[in-house]
Design a protein around this motif. Structure first.
Motif, PDB file in Angstrom:
ATOM      1  N   GLN A 155      23.954  37.480 -35.573  1.00  0.00           N
ATOM      2  CA  GLN A 155      22.903  36.406 -35.728  1.00  0.00           C
ATOM      3  C   GLN A 155      22.015  37.231 -36.570  1.00  0.00           C
ATOM      4  O   GLN A 155      21.527  38.397 -36.203  1.00  0.00           O
ATOM      5  N   CYS A 156      21.386  36.477 -37.937  1.00  0.00           N
ATOM      6  CA  CYS A 156      20.612  37.172 -38.576  1.00  0.00           C
ATOM      7  C   CYS A 156      19.283  35.896 -38.646  1.00  0.00           C
ATOM      8  O   CYS A 156      19.480  34.793 -38.960  1.00  0.00           O
TER       9      CYS A 156
ATOM     10  N   ALA B 184      13.442  44.140 -39.361  1.00  0.00           N
ATOM     11  CA  ALA B 184      12.613  44.433 -38.332  1.00  0.00           C
ATOM     12  C   ALA B 184      13.311  44.610 -37.230  1.00  0.00           C
ATOM     13  O   ALA B 184      14.426  44.868 -36.983  1.00  0.00           O
ATOM     14  N   GLY B 185      12.868  44.079 -36.014  1.00  0.00           N
ATOM     15  CA  GLY B 185      13.654  44.093 -34.644  1.00  0.00           C
ATOM     16  C   GLY B 185      14.094  45.213 -34.296  1.00  0.00           C
ATOM     17  O   GLY B 185      13.781  46.451 -34.693  1.00  0.00           O
ATOM     18  N   SER B 186      15.067  45.365 -33.371  1.00  0.00           N
ATOM     19  CA  SER B 186      15.877  46.309 -32.828  1.00  0.00           C
ATOM     20  C   SER B 186      16.054  47.518 -33.683  1.00  0.00           C
ATOM     21  O   SER B 186      16.344  48.478 -33.602  1.00  0.00           O
ATOM     22  N   THR B 187      16.980  46.957 -34.856  1.00  0.00           N
ATOM     23  CA  THR B 187      17.481  47.744 -35.964  1.00  0.00           C
ATOM     24  C   THR B 187      16.231  48.708 -36.544  1.00  0.00           C
ATOM     25  O   THR B 187      16.551  50.110 -36.953  1.00  0.00           O
TER      26      THR B 187
ATOM     27  N   ILE C 222      21.910  49.937 -29.471  1.00  0.00           N
ATOM     28  CA  ILE C 222      22.685  48.665 -29.679  1.00  0.00           C
ATOM     29  C   ILE C 222      22.047  47.520 -30.147  1.00  0.00           C
ATOM     30  O   ILE C 222      20.711  47.323 -29.580  1.00  0.00           O
ATOM     31  N   VAL C 223      22.404  46.758 -30.775  1.00  0.00           N
ATOM     32  CA  VAL C 223      21.542  45.497 -31.349  1.00  0.00           C
ATOM     33  C   VAL C 223      22.187  44.118 -31.355  1.00  0.00           C
ATOM     34  O   VAL C 223      23.452  44.250 -31.374  1.00  0.00           O
ATOM     35  N   ARG C 224      21.411  43.167 -31.001  1.00  0.00           N
ATOM     36  CA  ARG C 224      21.929  42.159 -30.913  1.00  0.00           C
ATOM     37  C   ARG C 224      21.946  40.930 -32.075  1.00  0.00           C
ATOM     38  O   ARG C 224      22.755  39.994 -32.160  1.00  0.00           O
ATOM     39  N   ASP C 225      20.735  41.193 -32.636  1.00  0.00           N
ATOM     40  CA  ASP C 225      20.718  40.470 -34.020  1.00  0.00           C
ATOM     41  C   ASP C 225      19.788  41.236 -35.010  1.00  0.00           C
ATOM     42  O   ASP C 225      19.293  42.086 -34.916  1.00  0.00           O
ATOM     43  N   LEU C 226      19.977  40.671 -36.237  1.00  0.00           N
ATOM     44  CA  LEU C 226      19.059  41.234 -37.101  1.00  0.00           C
ATOM     45  C   LEU C 226      17.992  40.355 -37.514  1.00  0.00           C
ATOM     46  O   LEU C 226      18.106  39.137 -37.789  1.00  0.00           O
TER      47      LEU C 226
END
Length: 577
Positions: free
Chosen positions: A241-242, A186-189, A195-199
DNA sequence: GCCGTTTTCGGCCCGACTGTTTTCAGTCG
């Protein structure tokens, strides 16, 4: 010296932080923070609008913020901000970037121990006096020290390609677990942010606690940050971070929706649910007569909306469009039939012309445009006039031997735009090519106005098919050069010059935030990997995702044309395309 | 401080986890 958009954003964000420290009304703080978001994401010249007092009607900027932005844009300063900032050095704001520290704790540190920088915080922790503060303890102090150490060694932001690669590996492991029914990133990915900060991972399972335990003990989990019955946060070797959320199968669509975001999109959807009398959280609709939900599309349908593809969920008009049924049918990566702007060993590529051609064919493409560097880029082994002429011959020979109706190479060049706006090759030579990409590679520090004129001059050339990487940015490494996007987009529309979406994940340039506008002006897009090796042709997949993020449709992208269509199109005079 | 097809006043998202607490505040997403 005029104020930049970045400065406007920075001031609003600093105000939000300072108000937080003072314990102001959280909604006022949110208003400043949202104002910063609006300014940052606005697709238009927000600085000029602020200067000319024409911000009226922009959602999220009310009377107070409009006045403040006007004052900032005209005088370069903001009295309100200056007063708030008294006593807080620049270094104070670094504190907010530390994990586990928020405004309340920072306020205590500042008030009790005069902590106003990373350095003074480190000293206070080393002296052991942080642990004695109210609300603090030994563990908090140790966590702060860890977080300080990590800040030094690891960058906390990652490129999309790195994130996707990590996510796919982990997802495969999660899906193999026998108690997992469904799993997704999910998230920004999932939204294909550059640019992604975490998964973020969501799994549907009857045994959530078993899954969080499983996640925490995997080899990829180098550090367990938090672990509960439904949520687990770990850190990968890379520092990324995941977060895993384990939910029931019924909750899954809601969790997937919620954690895909963006936050702004969710807030807007949630308020829409409230109007129906339902409350929406990460697990369910609650209220009277709530509908049965099996997947994400059901959630949108229940709210009278068309399904919003994850890439569009940035609260930039997608909800209104989903309401009216006017969401665009977005480009699919399978629509891409070929691509331009690729390098070979003739300049700075790692693969030969032949290898690149075979790689493209294996990928299922129908054509591949070769565009090696031009002579003013000696650092990239740019081609001389003679070498380019020879390469054109080589490509013609390759096509005779290996090409046909199913596949061919197009001969081109990535021509340097010289400082004056003149091109590195003259028109007679450019006329012998199938296409030409014009790019800036030197004199990157020109003023915006001069840089814009320089690029426009190149676009006016009848042999320039497309403009390469508009800003030259290298994500997380180098900002793009100053260039006026509106003027470039207008010029592209007038001169029928294609703008490249350079889908090398280091670039993603032109930025997705500008494509909706470009598209509406009739500007065509070419999705180009800027491949320097055979593998890099696969960047096209990211290119399609990022184009989708910019609301780009199949018909907006030239390299969705079939080979026959493309051959005919390239033969047209530029003005007729 | 912003916003309005229930509104110009009264709302504005909220649940999980951690650590410091002994019932909850702070942080995060």
């Amino acid at each position: 010296m005029s104020v930049t958009r970045e400065r406007l954003v920075e001031v609003l964000e600093e105000i939000a932080l300072l108000l937080e420290i003072q314990g102001e009304n959280p909604f006022k703080i949110r208003a400043y923070r949202q104002g910063a978001e609006v300014v940052s994401g606005y697709d238009g010249d927000i600085v000029a609008l602020a200067r000319d007092n024409k911000l009226e009607g922009i959602k999220g900027l009310g009377d107070a913020l409009r006045d403040k932005l006007h004052e900032l844009a005209t005088t370069g300063e903001l009295e309100f901000h200056k007063k708030l900032r008294v006593g807080y050095p620049d270094s104070f704001f670094d504190l907010f970037e530390l994990d586990g520290l928020g405004p309340k704790k920072i306020a205590v540190l500042n008030r009790e121990l005069k902590v106003d920088s990373i350095i003074t915080l480190k000293a206070a922790c080393d002296a052991g006096i942080v642990a004695g503060l109210p609300g603090f303890g030994a563990k908090t102090q140790a966590k702060i020290l860890e977080s300080l150490a990590r800040r030094v060694q690891a960058a906390e932001a990652f490129r999309l390609d790195i994130a996707v690669q990590a996510a796919e590996g982990i997802l495969e492991i999660l899906r193999m677990h026998p108690e997992v029914l469904r799993a997704s990133v999910a998230g920004s990915t999932r939204r294909s942010k550059e640019i992604v900060r975490d998964l973020d991972f969501i799994v549907a399972t009857p045994k959530p606690a078993e899954l969080t335990a499983f996640f925490a003990t995997q080899e990829f989990a180098k550090e367990v940050i938090a672990q509960g019955d439904t949520k687990c946060s770990i850190r990968l070797e890379s520092g990324m971070q995941c977060d895993l959320r384990a939910v029931s199968n019924d909750q899954y669509p809601f969790a997937l929706f919620y954690f895909t975001g963006s936050k702004e999109h969710n807030v807007a959807i949630r308020s829409r649910a409230l109007k129906k009398g339902w409350s929406l959280n990460e697990y369910a609709f609650t209220g009277e007569n709530v509908p049965v939900i099996r997947d994400e599309a059901d959630i949108y349908r229940a709210l009278g909306l068309d399904f919003v593809p994850p890439e569009l969920r940035e609260n930039r008009g997608e909800i209104e469009a989903a309401d009216e049924g006017t969401l665009p049918r977005l480009l699919e990566w399978e629509n891409l039939r070929g691509t331009f702007h690729n390098h070979t060993t003739e300049s700075d590529g790692k693969a030969s012309l032949h290898a690149m051609a075979e790689g493209a064919r294996e990928l299922g493409l129908q054509y591949l445009g070769i565009a090696d560097h031009s002579k003013s880029s000696p650092q990239a082994n740019g081609l001389s006039v003679e070498r380019l002429a020879a390469q054109v011959e080589t490509i013609a020979a390759w096509n005779r031997e290996h090409g046909g109706k199913q596949f061919r190479l197009f001969a081109g060049s990535e021509v340097d735009i010289l400082k004056s706006g003149a091109l590195d090759f003259d028109d007679d030579l450019l006329a012998t090519l199938d296409f030409a990409v014009a790019s800036v590679h030197n004199a990157l520090t020109l003023e915006e106005d001069e840089m814009t004129k320089r690029i426009i001059k190149a676009m006016e050339n009848p042999y320039i098919t497309m403009l390469g990487h508009l800003t030259g940015r290298l994500l997380l490494r180098r900002d793009g050069y100053a260039v006026n996007h509106e003027k470039i987009i207008d010029c592209a529309a007038e001169t029928r010059t294609v703008i490249e979406l350079n889908c090398n994940p280091k670039r993603f340039d032109m930025d997705w935030r500008w494509w909706h506008r470009a598209r509406d002006k009739g500007v065509l897009c070419s999705i180009n990997p800027d491949a320097h090796s055979v593998n890099q042709l696969q960047f096209l997949r990211f290119g399609a995702s990022v184009a989708r993020k910019g609301w780009v449709r199949r018909e907006d992208v030239v390299n969705t044309k079939t080979l026959a269509e493309m051959e005919a199109w390239l033969k047209l005079p530029k003005g007729k395309r």
